[in-house]
Design a protein around this motif. Structure first.
Motif, PDB file in Angstrom:
ATOM      1  N   ASN A 160       0.719  -1.344   0.155  1.00  0.00           N
ATOM      2  CA  ASN A 160      -0.109   0.095   0.081  1.00  0.00           C
ATOM      3  C   ASN A 160       0.841   1.209  -0.058  1.00  0.00           C
ATOM      4  N   LEU A 161       2.049   1.318   0.709  1.00  0.00           N
ATOM      5  CA  LEU A 161       2.949   2.438   0.776  1.00  0.00           C
ATOM      6  C   LEU A 161       3.495   2.693  -0.577  1.00  0.00           C
ATOM      7  N   TYR A 162       4.037   1.747  -1.167  1.00  0.00           N
ATOM      8  CA  TYR A 162       4.355   1.585  -2.415  1.00  0.00           C
ATOM      9  C   TYR A 162       3.622   2.398  -3.463  1.00  0.00           C
ATOM     10  N   TYR A 163       2.435   1.859  -3.566  1.00  0.00           N
ATOM     11  CA  TYR A 163       1.207   2.434  -4.564  1.00  0.00           C
ATOM     12  C   TYR A 163       0.968   3.784  -4.013  1.00  0.00           C
ATOM     13  N   LEU A 164       0.796   4.149  -2.720  1.00  0.00           N
ATOM     14  CA  LEU A 164       0.545   5.209  -2.305  1.00  0.00           C
ATOM     15  C   LEU A 164       1.691   6.581  -2.776  1.00  0.00           C
ATOM     16  N   TYR A 165       3.043   6.039  -2.581  1.00  0.00           N
ATOM     17  CA  TYR A 165       4.099   6.779  -3.171  1.00  0.00           C
ATOM     18  C   TYR A 165       4.006   6.914  -4.692  1.00  0.00           C
ATOM     19  N   LYS A 166       3.687   5.822  -5.353  1.00  0.00           N
ATOM     20  CA  LYS A 166       3.486   6.055  -6.863  1.00  0.00           C
ATOM     21  C   LYS A 166       2.306   7.160  -7.119  1.00  0.00           C
ATOM     22  N   LEU A 167       1.054   7.001  -6.524  1.00  0.00           N
ATOM     23  CA  LEU A 167       0.218   8.078  -6.673  1.00  0.00           C
ATOM     24  C   LEU A 167       0.543   9.507  -6.533  1.00  0.00           C
ATOM     25  N   LYS A 168       1.133   9.537  -5.257  1.00  0.00           N
ATOM     26  CA  LYS A 168       1.810  10.907  -4.813  1.00  0.00           C
ATOM     27  C   LYS A 168       2.784  11.438  -5.989  1.00  0.00           C
ATOM     28  N   ASN A 169       3.680  10.514  -6.569  1.00  0.00           N
ATOM     29  CA  ASN A 169       4.412  10.996  -7.520  1.00  0.00           C
ATOM     30  C   ASN A 169       3.929  11.215  -9.032  1.00  0.00           C
TER      31      ASN A 169
END
Length: 76
Positions: free
Chosen positions: A64-73
């Motif tokens: 989840n953190l990985y995909y949240l990071y990708k969403l933010k970027n």
């Protein structure tokens, strides 16, 4: 009398958060609430020595953190 061990409340909270996360149409909210539920399951799993529960939910938090990071970027 109905008595619930305090650690069981963490398990119930985790379950509720997971269910609530699955009702979200916004993927960011889904991943945040799901991560909170998974973190609660990590705590619960360690407390009751259910290590497969703790490990799998910890992995989901990382995902989840990985995909949240990708969403933010991707929004920048």
């Amino acid at each position: 009398m109905f008595s619930v061990n305090p650690i069981e409340w963490i398990g119930y909270l985790a379950s509720i958060l997971i269910v609530i996360s699955l009702t979200m149409s916004n993927i960011k909210k889904l991943r945040i609430i799901n991560s909170l539920g998974c973190l609660a399951f990590v705590i619960y799993g360690v407390a009751v020595k259910a290590y497969p529960v703790a490990i799998s939910n910890f992995a989901i938090v990382i995902i989840n953190l990985y995909y949240l990071y990708k969403l933010k970027n991707s929004n920048n």
